[in-house]
Enzyme design. Structure first.
Site, mmCIF file in Angstrom:
data_model
loop_
_atom_site.group_PDB
_atom_site.id
_atom_site.type_symbol
_atom_site.label_atom_id
_atom_site.label_comp_id
_atom_site.label_asym_id
_atom_site.label_seq_id
_atom_site.Cartn_x
_atom_site.Cartn_y
_atom_site.Cartn_z
ATOM 1 N N GLY A 3 32.924 7.535 -8.645
ATOM 2 C CA GLY A 3 33.774 8.716 -8.842
ATOM 3 C C GLY A 3 32.951 9.984 -8.681
ATOM 4 O O GLY A 3 33.222 11.003 -9.316
ATOM 5 N N ASP B 153 32.167 6.992 -4.107
ATOM 6 C CA ASP B 153 33.554 7.374 -4.359
ATOM 7 C C ASP B 153 34.400 6.737 -3.266
ATOM 8 O O ASP B 153 33.872 6.301 -2.237
ATOM 9 C CB ASP B 153 33.712 8.908 -4.329
ATOM 10 C CG ASP B 153 34.942 9.381 -5.097
ATOM 11 O OD1 ASP B 153 34.772 9.978 -6.172
ATOM 12 O OD2 ASP B 153 36.076 9.131 -4.636
ATOM 13 N N TYR C 120 47.957 7.395 -19.624
ATOM 14 C CA TYR C 120 46.513 7.664 -19.586
ATOM 15 C C TYR C 120 45.879 7.380 -20.949
ATOM 16 O O TYR C 120 44.854 6.692 -21.047
ATOM 17 C CB TYR C 120 46.330 9.129 -19.179
ATOM 18 C CG TYR C 120 44.915 9.634 -19.160
ATOM 19 C CD1 TYR C 120 43.992 9.153 -18.244
ATOM 20 C CD2 TYR C 120 44.512 10.634 -20.040
ATOM 21 C CE1 TYR C 120 42.698 9.649 -18.213
ATOM 22 C CE2 TYR C 120 43.228 11.139 -20.014
ATOM 23 C CZ TYR C 120 42.321 10.637 -19.100
ATOM 24 O OH TYR C 120 41.046 11.131 -19.072
ATOM 25 N N LYS D 268 43.100 4.624 -22.038
ATOM 26 C CA LYS D 268 41.798 4.994 -22.620
ATOM 27 C C LYS D 268 41.590 4.300 -23.969
ATOM 28 O O LYS D 268 40.483 3.844 -24.268
ATOM 29 C CB LYS D 268 41.685 6.517 -22.765
ATOM 30 C CG LYS D 268 41.494 7.239 -21.440
ATOM 31 C CD LYS D 268 40.166 6.858 -20.776
ATOM 32 C CE LYS D 268 39.918 7.563 -19.469
ATOM 33 N NZ LYS D 268 38.739 7.054 -18.750
ATOM 34 N N ILE E 280 37.801 19.635 -19.429
ATOM 35 C CA ILE E 280 36.500 20.098 -18.919
ATOM 36 C C ILE E 280 36.733 21.199 -17.882
ATOM 37 O O ILE E 280 37.526 21.035 -16.953
ATOM 38 C CB ILE E 280 35.711 18.930 -18.275
ATOM 39 C CG1 ILE E 280 35.610 17.725 -19.225
ATOM 40 C CG2 ILE E 280 34.335 19.404 -17.810
ATOM 41 C CD1 ILE E 280 34.778 17.950 -20.468
HETATM 42 N N1 SER Z 1 41.498 16.454 -18.963
HETATM 43 C C1 SER Z 1 42.226 15.251 -19.179
HETATM 44 C C2 SER Z 1 43.645 15.423 -18.799
HETATM 45 O O1 SER Z 1 44.152 16.505 -18.935
HETATM 46 C C3 SER Z 1 42.121 14.822 -20.609
HETATM 47 O O2 SER Z 1 41.147 13.857 -20.731
HETATM 48 O O3 SER Z 1 44.264 14.479 -18.403
#
Ligand code: SER
Length: 314
Positions: free
Chosen positions: A9, A35, A143, A147, A173
């Site tokens: 990735g 990737d 998601y 996780k 991030i």
């Molecule tokens: N930045 C991610 C998202 O918004 C959260 O882990 O899916």
């Protein structure tokens, strides 16, 4: 001898900068980027790069053997908003990739793994403020479910087979080298493009949608520091926290640099995802176990993003 590293990735938002930083620290010949698609020219030019589909176990093994890889950073995943549109693909990608890498460690072909988790493991009935490391977790997104399942599988492989897998629950991030794709926290990157290109941004979250966030340099430091620890206290996915802000607050900070900047709000389905997540995170355990500490506060983050993008956009 330095353990050779594979980043899977490496064309993604975090993978790009992680590759560059790891090459700086360990030398380009020790850090292989991979990737499913080509990526940032700096990544592709600064060391070995392999096209790799992380769901293909045989191809991964070939790359690992070819480069005598001992550590893997598995950064490929489908993020929250896009995963809601393709639930089955998201589940398959996020889980199959993890099993492929965990099995390599179980078979003693590699000896250490980094696998990112997310604040998305928390859900509507988790505490919203200072969300603890361990608490009620009832994710309501595909998601988040992937996780949380991944965290449990990592713990299982650690307990049962002694696999050394390390993990962080990343917040949103923020960075400018490579864009995020398909997440709920992406607005906090898009807003800078809006501000610089149009002096205007229409936000897909409400003005008071507080979320935990972090500047890229802090995320990279956290990741590499955790992987560099000789032995970790707890094989768990660590909460790490830096700053929390709302769209309104980041817009106000941007206005200090671009006074004519305007923000509008047109919340969509991503607002529902944001509301299911924590607003701030308690990361005492990471601060205690491996001396985690963030550097970037909101004013510095905004300044750095505007400067960085000023040159990228032009
Ligand atoms: N930045 C991610 C998202 O918004 C959260 O882990 O899916």
């Amino acid at each position: 001898m330095q353990n050779k590293i594979l980043i899977i990735g490496a064309s993604g938002q975090i993978g790009t900068e992680l590759t560059l930083k790891l090459r700086q620290i360990f030398g380009k010949e020790n850090v292989v980027a991979s990737d499913i698609r080509n990526g940032n020219y700096e990544v592709m030019d600064s060391g070995p790069f392999e096209i790799l589909d992380v769901t293909n176990k045989d191809d991964i093994l070939k790359v690992v053997q070819k480069h005598q890889i001992k550590q893997v950073y598995l950064m490929a995943a489908m993020l929250s908003a896009i995963a809601e549109k393709k639930p089955k693909n998201a589940w398959e990608l996020n889980m199959d990739s993890l099993f492929n890498i965990l099995d390599l460690a179980k078979d003693k072909i590699i000896n250490r793994i980094f696998w990112p988790s997310s604040i998305a493991v928390f859900g509507p009935s988790s505490p919203k403020q200072n969300t603890p490391q361990e608490t009620i977790m009832n994710p309501t997104t595909v998601y988040g479910i992937s996780k949380l399942a991944g965290e449990n599988w990592c713990a299982y492989y650690q307990n049962k087979f002694g696999v050394d897998v390390r993990s962080i629950r990343y917040p949103g991030i923020i960075s400018y080298k490579t864009n995020p794709g398909g997440g709920t926290t992406d607005y906090a990157v898009e807003i800078f493009y809006g501000a610089l290109q149009n002096r205007n941004y229409t936000c897909f979250l409400k003005e008071d949608a507080y979320l935990p966030m972090m500047y890229m340099d802090d995320a990279i430091d956290a990741t590499i520091n955790l992987m560099q620890e000789e032995k970790i206290e707890k094989y768990t996915s660590y909460n790490v926290s830096a700053i929390s802000f709302s769209p309104k607050e980041i817009a106000q900070e941007i206005k200090k640099h671009i006074p004519e900047f305007e923000i509008n709000y047109k919340p969509d389905s991503r607002q529902g995802i944001a509301e299911s997540w924590p607003q701030s995170i308690d990361d005492q355990q990471a601060r205690k176990d491996w001396s985690w500490k963030h550097q970037f506060e909101l004013p510095e983050l905004v300044k750095t993003m505007l400067q960085g993008l000023h040159y990228t956009i032009k």
